[in-house]
Design a protein around this motif. Structure first.
Motif, short mmCIF file in Angstrom:
data_model
loop_
_atom_site.label_atom_id
_atom_site.label_comp_id
_atom_site.label_asym_id
_atom_site.label_seq_id
_atom_site.Cartn_x
_atom_site.Cartn_y
_atom_site.Cartn_z
N LEU A 1 0.77 -1.32 0.09
CA LEU A 1 0.04 0.04 -0.03
C LEU A 1 0.90 1.23 -0.06
CD1 LEU A 1 -2.83 -0.85 2.60
CD2 LEU A 1 -2.89 -0.87 0.25
N GLU A 2 2.11 0.90 0.01
CA GLU A 2 3.01 2.31 -0.07
C GLU A 2 2.99 2.98 1.15
OE1 GLU A 2 2.83 4.25 -3.90
OE2 GLU A 2 3.49 2.49 -5.09
N LYS A 3 3.06 2.37 2.16
CA LYS A 3 2.94 3.10 3.66
C LYS A 3 4.14 2.90 4.59
CE LYS A 3 -2.14 2.79 4.27
NZ LYS A 3 -3.28 2.31 5.20
N GLU A 4 4.61 3.91 4.97
CA GLU A 4 5.79 3.76 5.99
C GLU A 4 5.53 2.50 7.08
OE1 GLU A 4 8.91 5.01 5.88
OE2 GLU A 4 8.18 5.73 3.89
N ASN A 5 6.54 1.71 7.34
CA ASN A 5 6.49 0.88 8.53
C ASN A 5 7.86 0.83 9.29
OD1 ASN A 5 6.90 -1.90 9.61
ND2 ASN A 5 4.73 -1.99 9.24
N PRO A 6 7.66 1.13 10.77
CA PRO A 6 8.88 1.25 11.50
C PRO A 6 9.76 0.11 11.67
CG PRO A 6 6.80 0.94 12.85
CD PRO A 6 6.44 1.09 11.31
N TYR A 7 9.43 -0.99 11.03
CA TYR A 7 10.14 -2.37 11.43
C TYR A 7 10.82 -2.76 9.95
CZ TYR A 7 7.23 -1.97 15.35
OH TYR A 7 6.55 -1.42 16.35
N ARG A 8 10.83 -2.05 8.85
CA ARG A 8 11.21 -2.44 7.59
C ARG A 8 12.53 -2.60 7.60
NH1 ARG A 8 10.20 0.65 1.76
NH2 ARG A 8 11.62 -0.55 0.49
N GLU A 9 13.42 -1.75 7.99
CA GLU A 9 14.73 -1.82 8.01
C GLU A 9 15.25 -2.82 8.92
OE1 GLU A 9 18.85 0.70 9.40
OE2 GLU A 9 16.88 1.68 9.31
N LEU A 10 14.80 -3.18 10.05
CA LEU A 10 15.17 -4.23 11.09
C LEU A 10 15.10 -5.75 10.52
CD1 LEU A 10 15.90 -5.08 13.96
CD2 LEU A 10 13.67 -5.17 14.61
N PHE A 11 13.90 -6.07 9.78
CA PHE A 11 13.68 -7.24 9.04
C PHE A 11 14.13 -7.49 7.83
CE2 PHE A 11 10.67 -6.84 12.97
CZ PHE A 11 11.14 -7.85 13.65
N THR A 12 14.43 -6.42 6.99
CA THR A 12 14.80 -6.67 5.70
C THR A 12 15.86 -7.54 5.52
OG1 THR A 12 15.75 -5.39 3.81
CG2 THR A 12 16.78 -5.02 5.84
N PRO A 13 15.42 -8.78 4.44
CA PRO A 13 16.17 -9.81 4.14
C PRO A 13 17.58 -9.43 3.62
CG PRO A 13 13.92 -10.07 3.20
CD PRO A 13 14.31 -8.38 3.72
N HIS A 14 17.98 -8.08 3.30
CA HIS A 14 19.21 -7.72 2.77
C HIS A 14 20.12 -7.22 3.72
CE1 HIS A 14 16.47 -8.65 -0.55
NE2 HIS A 14 15.87 -7.34 -0.16
N ARG A 15 19.61 -7.10 5.01
CA ARG A 15 20.62 -6.65 6.13
C ARG A 15 21.83 -7.78 6.22
NH1 ARG A 15 16.45 -9.46 8.54
NH2 ARG A 15 17.19 -11.41 9.95
N PHE A 16 22.96 -7.37 6.80
CA PHE A 16 24.07 -8.26 6.97
C PHE A 16 24.89 -7.53 8.23
CE2 PHE A 16 28.20 -10.30 6.99
CZ PHE A 16 27.83 -11.40 6.69
N TYR A 17 24.50 -8.27 9.52
CA TYR A 17 25.30 -7.78 10.49
C TYR A 17 26.58 -8.81 10.79
CZ TYR A 17 20.85 -5.67 11.21
OH TYR A 17 19.79 -4.81 11.01
#
Length: 511
Positions: free
Chosen positions: A379-395
């Motif tokens: 729906l092209e709405k902001e979500n506060p958790y998008r960055e935390l759970f993105t599959p493209h993260r790498f810690y």
């Protein structure tokens, strides 16, 4: 002690299943959103998007709620073991708090939906506890308590619980919940259908044609053309360039439904130490059924799986001397490198294909939050958790170390399966026995069913060529490398594979 339990596994949640039957897809179709996977993640996403006016088609390879969702312990909680101190150390306070908030929002969504619609799903508010009787874990509980204080989590250390045995220490999160997941999801399914959504069971997605309008291609060759595709199939059935098979591993755990005259009727519990022991109750008519869970091992690895059921049965009888084991089942969970779920775009270049996976045994809240995140993205709405759970993260810590460990383990089992010396033959198998056997000098998998019929398959997994192993507890063939699972005839139960095991020619009545 002689232990009696059901011969075949059956989860309590599906024992009285009265689900509607939905036809398989028999022709090409179009929609706004195609969702593959009929568990809590897929069903909740479908419900939310259809409610927003999207035209949604939901398909499942077998029947709805027959995967991990139907084989859960169904705790709705943000207490996912001793995790918050670890998350603070690895990701920082802000991300750890975000994880807690996301799961609390998942819990609140379920609670509010149940309350508003008076859903009859055995929902009850309960405190959640992690307990220990191991001195080495007391310090870990203290560190977790400090993490709770830093993050503002309501709860903390306690010395007493409602368990029928004393504990050295426990830590609690207040105002969590439990429910009957199948009863809850029946409501969402009914509402989804009323709003115009379409469901097709026994419809296996085998491939995707990407582009501005992706096409889901089924095993029968039918196509679902859509604007957005959501892979909610536990393991993503479509994994082009995502390499999720190298970034997650599968783990099996077990549960019993236990009848007793003196059940616990307060709280949800899990041990800090291994072997894990999960304890909670659920209503059963005018009584309560104890759900006793625990034991764990990597899929396709470890001891004879029946031994895990036996260990839980022994524990149940220690808790409840009059224990009657009415149900038994196992579940299959995927765990990511850093223990956070993957929710978001399949790859950075495919923004119209989404995945939700890697819930690490805590799928009730994580799946619900994942559905909300995917809804907001579409729906092209902001979500506060998008960055935390993105599959493209790498810690780098702990992801890099875990990546090396997991792929070394894969290599070990790949080699082991290829050089194993197999001495058994199909004629050696007794009724209801499965094993790796030799057929015409080659490794094969054999199972003799209750009627004496022999089922023979090639044991080479169709994903990346590892050799599957026999799972006696569930009567399945499980891959020790990437956790694919097959039934006795080689049909796919769990991915990442999408292809069945090859058949092996032999004398099906050989004895």
């Amino acid at each position: 002690m002689e232990i009696n339990m059901p011969q075949f596994p059956e989860p309590y949640w599906r024992a009285d299943s009265q689900n509607s039957e939905f036809p398989s897809l028999s022709e090409d179709t179009k929609c706004d959103v195609a969702i593959v996977g009929g568990g809590i993640a897929g069903i909740t996403t479908a419900y939310l998007l259809q409610k927003e006016g999207k035209d949604v088609v939901l398909i499942d390879a077998t029947t709805l709620m027959n995967g991990t969702t139907g084989h859960t312990t169904a705790k709705i909680t943000s207490q996912h073991g001793l995790i918050y101190d670890e998350f603070i150390q690895h990701f920082g306070k802000e991300k750890a708090r975000h994880y807690y908030d996301a799961n609390e929002e998942g819990l609140a969504f379920i609670r509010d939906l149940v309350s508003k619609n008076q859903i009859d799903c055995d929902f009850s508010q309960q405190d959640a506890y992690v307990y220990t009787n191991d001195d080495t874990y007391i310090e870990k509980l203290k560190k977790e308590d400090q993490a709770y204080e830093q993050l503002g989590i309501e709860g903390g250390l306690v010395d007493e619980t409602s368990l029928p045995f004393s504990v050295k220490r426990a830590i609690t999160i207040r105002n969590q919940a439990q429910f009957h997941p199948v009863k809850y999801l029946r409501f969402l399914i009914d509402e989804f259908i009323k709003q115009g959504g379409k469901i097709h069971e026994n419809t296996t997605a085998s491939d995707v044609a990407t582009g501005d309008n992706p096409k889901v291609i089924t095993r029968e060759g039918h196509k679902i053309t859509c604007s957005y595709l959501v892979c909610a199939t536990h393991f993503p059935f479509y994994d082009k360039r995502g390499f999720y098979f190298a970034r997650m591993y599968g783990e099996r755990s077990y549960a019993l439904g236990v009848k007793t005259k003196k059940p616990i009727t307060d709280g949800m519990y899990i041990s800090a130490e291994d072997p894990k022991r999960s304890i909670r109750f659920t209503p059963l008519g005018n009584e309560n059924l104890m759900i006793i869970g625990g034991e764990k091992h990597k899929t396709g690895q470890g001891i004879n799986t029946s031994k895990h059921y036996e260990a839980l049965a022994k524990f149940s009888h220690e808790l409840f001397p009059d224990a009657e084991i009415a149900y038994r089942w196992a579940t299959h969970d995927l765990i990511t490198l850093d223990k956070l779920p993957y929710v978001g775009h399949l790859t950075e270049n495919q923004e119209n294909i989404f995945i939700a996976t890697g819930f690490r045994k805590w799928g009730m809240t994580n799946s619900t939050n994942a559905a909300k995140m995917i809804r907001d993205a579409i729906l092209e709405k902001e979500n506060p958790y998008r960055e935390l759970f993105t599959p493209h993260r790498f810690y780098a810590d702990p992801s890099l170390k875990k990546l090396v460990q997991e792929n070394a383990d894969v290599a070990k089992h790949l080699i082991k399966g290829k050089i194993e010396l197999v001495r058994r033959k199909p004629e050696d198998l007794k009724v209801d026995e499965g094993s790796v056997v030799t057929v015409n000098g080659k490794r094969a998998g054999g199972y003799r069913d209750q009627d004496g019929q022999l089922h023979l398959v090639d044991t080479t997994c169709r994903h990346m060529g590892c050799e599957v192993e026999w799972n006696d507890g569930e009567r399945t063939w499980d891959c020790p490398c990437h956790a694919s699972r097959y039934d006795i005839d080689g049909n796919v139960i769990e991915g990442p594979t999408t292809k069945p095991l090859k058949k092996v020619e032999g004398d099906n009545n050989a004895k």
